[in-house]
Motif scaffolding. Sequence first.
Motif, PDB file in Angstrom:
ATOM      1  N   VAL B  70       0.838  -1.199   0.000  1.00 28.00           N
ATOM      2  CA  VAL B  70       0.000   0.000   0.000  1.00 28.00           C
ATOM      3  C   VAL B  70       0.874   1.250   0.000  1.00 28.00           C
ATOM      4  CG1 VAL B  70      -1.573   1.339   1.456  1.00 28.00           C
ATOM      5  CG2 VAL B  70      -2.044  -1.069   1.009  1.00 28.00           C
ATOM      6  N   THR B  71       1.935   1.236   0.808  1.00 30.75           N
ATOM      7  CA  THR B  71       2.834   2.386   0.869  1.00 30.75           C
ATOM      8  C   THR B  71       3.432   2.675  -0.500  1.00 30.75           C
ATOM      9  OG1 THR B  71       3.376   1.851   3.162  1.00 30.75           O
ATOM     10  CG2 THR B  71       4.896   3.308   1.994  1.00 30.75           C
ATOM     11  N   THR B  72       3.929   1.630  -1.145  1.00 36.35           N
ATOM     12  CA  THR B  72       4.541   1.793  -2.462  1.00 36.35           C
ATOM     13  C   THR B  72       3.539   2.345  -3.477  1.00 36.35           C
ATOM     14  OG1 THR B  72       5.991  -0.075  -1.988  1.00 36.35           O
ATOM     15  CG2 THR B  72       5.790   0.578  -4.299  1.00 36.35           C
ATOM     16  N   GLN B  73       2.355   1.747  -3.505  1.00 33.91           N
ATOM     17  CA  GLN B  73       1.354   2.196  -4.480  1.00 33.91           C
ATOM     18  C   GLN B  73       0.906   3.624  -4.186  1.00 33.91           C
ATOM     19  OE1 GLN B  73      -2.018  -0.237  -5.347  1.00 33.91           O
ATOM     20  NE2 GLN B  73      -0.787  -1.889  -6.230  1.00 33.91           N
ATOM     21  N   ALA B  74       0.750   3.948  -2.907  1.00 34.98           N
ATOM     22  CA  ALA B  74       0.267   5.287  -2.555  1.00 34.98           C
ATOM     23  C   ALA B  74       1.305   6.347  -2.913  1.00 34.98           C
ATOM     24  CB  ALA B  74      -0.073   5.343  -1.077  1.00 34.98           C
ATOM     25  N   GLN B  75       2.575   6.039  -2.630  1.00 36.59           N
ATOM     26  CA  GLN B  75       3.615   7.026  -2.937  1.00 36.59           C
ATOM     27  C   GLN B  75       3.712   7.271  -4.437  1.00 36.59           C
ATOM     28  OE1 GLN B  75       7.274   6.068  -0.938  1.00 36.59           O
ATOM     29  NE2 GLN B  75       6.392   6.452   1.097  1.00 36.59           N
ATOM     30  N   ALA B  76       3.441   6.216  -5.217  1.00 38.73           N
ATOM     31  CA  ALA B  76       3.562   6.341  -6.675  1.00 38.73           C
ATOM     32  C   ALA B  76       2.549   7.321  -7.260  1.00 38.73           C
ATOM     33  CB  ALA B  76       3.421   4.971  -7.344  1.00 38.73           C
ATOM     34  N   VAL B  77       1.438   7.544  -6.557  1.00 46.65           N
ATOM     35  CA  VAL B  77       0.422   8.450  -7.108  1.00 46.65           C
ATOM     36  C   VAL B  77       0.285   9.747  -6.296  1.00 46.65           C
ATOM     37  CG1 VAL B  77      -0.936   6.622  -8.192  1.00 46.65           C
ATOM     38  CG2 VAL B  77      -1.453   7.304  -5.837  1.00 46.65           C
ATOM     39  N   ALA B  78       1.141   9.907  -5.267  1.00 44.56           N
ATOM     40  CA  ALA B  78       1.049  11.128  -4.460  1.00 44.56           C
ATOM     41  C   ALA B  78       1.480  12.329  -5.305  1.00 44.56           C
ATOM     42  CB  ALA B  78       1.929  11.006  -3.221  1.00 44.56           C
ATOM     43  N   ALA B  79       0.788  13.444  -5.093  1.00 40.74           N
ATOM     44  CA  ALA B  79       1.073  14.640  -5.896  1.00 40.74           C
ATOM     45  C   ALA B  79       2.442  15.216  -5.561  1.00 40.74           C
ATOM     46  CB  ALA B  79      -0.018  15.683  -5.667  1.00 40.74           C
ATOM     47  N   GLY B  80       2.994  14.864  -4.417  1.00 37.11           N
ATOM     48  CA  GLY B  80       4.314  15.340  -4.021  1.00 37.11           C
ATOM     49  C   GLY B  80       4.684  14.685  -2.711  1.00 37.11           C
ATOM     50  N   ALA B  81       5.944  14.860  -2.287  1.00 36.47           N
ATOM     51  CA  ALA B  81       6.411  14.200  -1.066  1.00 36.47           C
ATOM     52  C   ALA B  81       5.614  14.660   0.148  1.00 36.47           C
ATOM     53  CB  ALA B  81       7.899  14.469  -0.864  1.00 36.47           C
ATOM     54  N   ASP B  82       5.125  15.915   0.095  1.00 36.95           N
ATOM     55  CA  ASP B  82       4.347  16.422   1.229  1.00 36.95           C
ATOM     56  C   ASP B  82       2.894  15.952   1.189  1.00 36.95           C
ATOM     57  OD1 ASP B  82       3.855  17.841  -1.072  1.00 36.95           O
ATOM     58  OD2 ASP B  82       3.282  19.670   0.007  1.00 36.95           O
ATOM     59  N   ARG B  83       2.563  15.163   0.172  1.00 39.28           N
ATOM     60  CA  ARG B  83       1.194  14.636   0.055  1.00 39.28           C
ATOM     61  C   ARG B  83       1.158  13.127   0.280  1.00 39.28           C
ATOM     62  NH1 ARG B  83      -2.684  18.160   0.540  1.00 39.28           N
ATOM     63  NH2 ARG B  83      -4.092  17.191  -0.966  1.00 39.28           N
ATOM     64  N   HIS B  84       2.242  12.567   0.789  1.00 43.61           N
ATOM     65  CA  HIS B  84       2.252  11.120   1.030  1.00 43.61           C
ATOM     66  C   HIS B  84       1.194  10.737   2.045  1.00 43.61           C
ATOM     67  CE1 HIS B  84       6.500  10.028  -0.605  1.00 43.61           C
ATOM     68  NE2 HIS B  84       5.644  10.379  -1.534  1.00 43.61           N
ATOM     69  N   ALA B  85       0.485   9.682   1.733  1.00 43.27           N
ATOM     70  CA  ALA B  85      -0.571   9.214   2.628  1.00 43.27           C
ATOM     71  C   ALA B  85       0.028   8.716   3.940  1.00 43.27           C
ATOM     72  CB  ALA B  85      -1.357   8.090   1.958  1.00 43.27           C
ATOM     73  N   ARG B  86      -0.729   8.865   5.014  1.00 46.69           N
ATOM     74  CA  ARG B  86      -0.370   8.256   6.285  1.00 46.69           C
ATOM     75  C   ARG B  86      -0.979   6.852   6.285  1.00 46.69           C
ATOM     76  NH1 ARG B  86      -0.420  10.457  11.770  1.00 46.69           N
ATOM     77  NH2 ARG B  86       0.008   8.683  13.165  1.00 46.69           N
ATOM     78  N   ILE B  87      -0.154   5.840   6.563  1.00 45.23           N
ATOM     79  CA  ILE B  87      -0.658   4.458   6.543  1.00 45.23           C
ATOM     80  C   ILE B  87      -0.817   3.961   7.968  1.00 45.23           C
ATOM     81  CG2 ILE B  87      -0.366   2.156   5.521  1.00 45.23           C
ATOM     82  CD1 ILE B  87      -0.006   4.174   3.347  1.00 45.23           C
ATOM     83  N   LEU B  88      -2.002   3.516   8.330  1.00 46.44           N
ATOM     84  CA  LEU B  88      -2.236   2.880   9.626  1.00 46.44           C
ATOM     85  C   LEU B  88      -2.384   1.379   9.394  1.00 46.44           C
ATOM     86  CD1 LEU B  88      -4.923   5.352  11.126  1.00 46.44           C
ATOM     87  CD2 LEU B  88      -2.415   5.535  11.180  1.00 46.44           C
ATOM     88  N   ALA B  89      -1.526   0.615  10.025  1.00 48.06           N
ATOM     89  CA  ALA B  89      -1.525  -0.836   9.778  1.00 48.06           C
ATOM     90  C   ALA B  89      -2.241  -1.575  10.903  1.00 48.06           C
ATOM     91  CB  ALA B  89      -0.089  -1.332   9.637  1.00 48.06           C
TER      92      ALA B  89
END
Lengths: 397, 397
Positions: B70-89
């Motif tokens: 999920v982290t990898t996929q989310a980072q690949a579509v984030a608009a920028g480094a400051d838009r990285h999703a927060r992942i709760l596992a």
Amino acid sequence: MCASSVFIPIVPAGGSGTRLWPLSRRSEPKFLLDLTGTGSSLLQQTLRRLEPIADHPPIIVTGAVHRDAVTTQAQAVAAGADRHARILAEPSPKNSMPAIAWAAAVAERIDENAVIGSFAADHLIHDVDGFTATIRAAHRAAELGHLVTIGIEPTYPATGFGYIQEADGTPEQLGAAGARAVARFVEKPDAETAQSFLAAGGFTWNAGMFVARASLILHWLDRLLPQVADAARQLARLGQEHVGPEEIDRIWQGMTSIAIDHALAEPLAAEGAVAMVPARFDWDDVGDFHALSRQLRSARPAAQQGHDDATPAGSAVQQGSGGAGSDVVALGDAPVIADASRASIYSRTGRPVAVVGLEDITVVDTEDVLLVLADDHAQSLSGLVANLQEHGQGHLR
Amino acid sequence: MCASSVFIPIVPAGGSGTRLWPLSRRSEPKFLLDLTGTGSSLLQQTLRRLEPIADHPPIIVTGAVHRDAVTTQAQAVAAGADRHARILAEPSPKNSMPAIAWAAAVAERIDENAVIGSFAADHLIHDVDGFTATIRAAHRAAELGHLVTIGIEPTYPATGFGYIQEADGTPEQLGAAGARAVARFVEKPDAETAQSFLAAGGFTWNAGMFVARASLILHWLDRLLPQVADAARQLARLGQEHVGPEEIDRIWQGMTSIAIDHALAEPLAAEGAVAMVPARFDWDDVGDFHALSRQLRSARPAAQQGHDDATPAGSAVQQGSGGAGSDVVALGDAPVIADASRASIYSRTGRPVAVVGLEDITVVDTEDVLLVLADDHAQSLSGLVANLQEHGQGHLR
């Protein structure tokens, strides 16, 4: 009454069996395949079945590209080193008459009174005793100077087979041999005509088996197709092992490409020289996946029929959650999870196969292509195979 | 009228999607898959769709085993480094309420007035503008103190979705925000009841989307499930990166496994605290292969419909010899030779697939298992998957 001449079986091993694609391929035709999970190919089953009636090892005529595979398979089932089949390798396909003529000329050089019997390498017959009895009768009828064919009692108005019509009367001697006189051969009829044949009686299916003196074949060829007779005698005289392939090629090219039905059977029937022995055995040409599935289903132990169960090939068929599955057969070692009726699974990959909610369906899973086929379209498969080239998939043929 | 509070999307990424087996597996659930051949997974499409309405990067709640993917996929579509999703596992699955509660507590720490919206990671929505407008309306309604859900206008009497029943009247302020008051939620009805809902009007499908102030969620949880509210706040306070997994595990185990529908939506509806905004966008939960095939067919360029043609995924679909094939879609790069109607081919192996004489059928070709499915049995697939273990094929789940 026993036959006194030697009997030499001829096995034309040709045809690619496109209706069993992708199990059968040009490189691995139907006769080389173990289609019924017995551990033997159709060719090997054919050779074993001929063993009891053969006075001499069989003569197999096959395409040059299949020579090695046929040799290996034939030797594996030969009763001994002195029973190894003689393999005649055709440089190119020329239909059945040239192949049988060549084999007849070889047989005549083995014994000038030899009776040959020609049996396709890719048909299924289980009742070996009935087959033996039938061919012994044909052998006796052949000694009376007839071209003898085997008639299969029709069980339905098939349009996929040619028919043999009995003559009104049969000479006493022929009848004593267990044979009947033949009036004519009829090519594959339409449904209405087939229905009328069954209603009228006196018609049997032509299974393409021919029994006759080798000398009779060559004698009639001398009259009807002298070029084919000459080439056959030349090829037999050369002996395949003593000349280069170029010489065989050269002679072979002079042969006319024609089926024995048109070249000999039909003209001889018109002359009253054809007899028919009714088959006293089961017979299936395994013409398509529908036929193959029928064979696999009938081969299952009766106690297991209608259940999810192991098949003749030992593949595990397991019931899906739906509980409706029945009559599912599998060939190969793939686990099958089926919630389906009358499904047939042929696997070469061993991958598990799940079939859900389907009836009368065939799945063929091979390393390089996957086929999913509605059984009522089994006959249309050859059309698809014929068009593989234009789909850029010619390598899959 | 604009919303004034920050909007933080929550994306629960769970569920294995057994009705899309064997494309989806426990190890690779539906939300991680590119099911429509766009080059993006359903999760990635969900994250992109939320970008225009998000004032803060999204919070994704997923199983611990899927955290890295999920982290990898989310980072690949984030608009920028400051838009990285927060992942709760999540240490273990506990249905939707604990996941949303945790995310709500995290959101409340980001902004005490934050409005959160929870959107499943594995639904398909194409109309992003309509979605944005709908969620903006839900955001405004949420600021009025409601738990806001999104109602999908029913197109048929579905028995696979829950329904939302509108109240007789809607307060003026809520109506001005584009929302309607909700009388009650109805669980998946039988066919007759579903039919009566459509006839009566005022019922919409519950798509499982919820929009509300984070503080509202936690406030109601304090009253209804205080244990869950406490655990959520503890987890948010710890911050996942500063404590060991044992501490998170310990707190997580105290959570009650319950769906937000039962935990909050139904009790709040009874209190008149739920609103509904009608969806102004297309929506599909891609619940089974039938739904997926429908999506793939509708996605094809109109000029190509009904022909044998390239699909959205670019797979080559070629006509078999029969000429009857139509509406054949393929996902993956396998050549498809089809003499079939409404066939759907999903290939992960690249092997050519031939389909002959079939209608309404799905073929899924993966490296380790093959599925052949009648589309009208698409819903029964989950039963088969549930029973894989007892068939000795549990590793395929």
